[in-house]
Write a protein that holds these residues in place. Structure first.
Motif, PDB file in Angstrom:
ATOM      1  N   THR A 121       0.401  -0.712   0.432  1.00 31.28           N
ATOM      2  CA  THR A 121       0.300   0.111   0.406  1.00 31.28           C
ATOM      3  C   THR A 121       1.308   1.528  -0.200  1.00 31.28           C
ATOM      4  N   THR A 124       1.944   1.268  -3.267  1.00 31.94           N
ATOM      5  CA  THR A 124       1.593   2.901  -4.021  1.00 31.94           C
ATOM      6  C   THR A 124       0.730   3.567  -4.408  1.00 31.94           C
ATOM      7  N   GLU A 125       0.253   4.249  -2.707  1.00 31.47           N
ATOM      8  CA  GLU A 125       0.339   5.205  -2.084  1.00 31.47           C
ATOM      9  C   GLU A 125       1.695   6.272  -2.641  1.00 31.47           C
ATOM     10  N   THR A 128       1.257   6.631  -6.905  1.00 31.44           N
ATOM     11  CA  THR A 128       0.828   7.615  -7.680  1.00 31.44           C
ATOM     12  C   THR A 128       0.755   8.863  -6.953  1.00 31.44           C
ATOM     13  N   ALA A 129       1.300   9.680  -5.925  1.00 31.98           N
ATOM     14  CA  ALA A 129       1.954  10.985  -5.219  1.00 31.98           C
ATOM     15  C   ALA A 129       3.315  10.914  -6.192  1.00 31.98           C
ATOM     16  N   ARG A 131       3.140  10.441  -9.649  1.00 31.11           N
ATOM     17  CA  ARG A 131       3.249  10.440 -10.912  1.00 31.11           C
ATOM     18  C   ARG A 131       2.356  11.879 -10.689  1.00 31.11           C
ATOM     19  N   SER A 132       1.172  11.997 -10.238  1.00 32.11           N
ATOM     20  CA  SER A 132       0.798  12.924  -9.768  1.00 32.11           C
ATOM     21  C   SER A 132       1.782  14.211 -10.004  1.00 32.11           C
TER      22      SER A 132
END
Length: 163
Positions: A121, A124-125, A128-129, A131-132
């Motif tokens: 997790t 993944t977080e 994602t952060a 990529r943003s």
């Protein structure tokens, strides 16, 4: 490099073997926080791997937050907090946590998910952060390029003209 057990050949790539061995040594305290790791050349000789393979091994550890690199200086072990644990940014690989039950959080009995789930997790977080953040920075870059182009165009116009 340590040979794989005879009963079950290890099919992982060589960079992963080197990263695993370095990780074990860091976690065992052979390399202390802030201490410099061996150079790429030393890793090549020690593990019998190519330069890019040694770089990939250190990249794995860097991505996990276990080491950091200073360009032109080398790679160093990341700092630990007051309890001797690696910083919150460090996420050990799931296979490592699976063999270390109680390593992070389970001892405290805080009702946290098991280590392998938490590690997945967290990664993944983080991805994602990242990529943003990359998307945001890319948009900012495009905007700045537009502003630079406008300024260049203004500087090319004769001093008497305005747009």
């Amino acid at each position: 490099m340590n040979p794989a057990p005879e009963s079950k050949p290890d099919r992982r790539p060589p960079y992963q073997h080197a990263a695993d061995e370095l990780r074990r040594e860091i976690m065992a305290g052979r390399f202390k926080p802030g201490e410099q790791l061996p150079s790429y050349r030393e890793l090549q000789e020690r593990f019998g791997i190519a330069n890019m393979t040694a770089r990939s091994a250190l990249n794995v550890l860097r991505d996990e937050g276990l080491v950091y690199t200073i360009h032109g200086r080398g790679s160093f072990v990341a700092d630990t907090d007051a309890t001797g644990e690696y910083s919150a940014e460090y996420t050990a690989p799931a296979w490592y946590l699976a063999g270390k039950k109680g390593h992070q959080g389970e001892q405290a009995g805080e009702g946290k998910p098991d280590d392998t789930e938490a590690a997945g997790t967290t990664l993944t977080e983080v991805l994602t952060a990242l990529r943003s953040e990359i998307r945001t920075l890319s948009a900012d870059l495009q905007e700045l390029r537009g502003e630079v182009d406008e300024l260049k165009a203004q500087n090319r116009q004769p001093s008497g003209e305005t747009s």
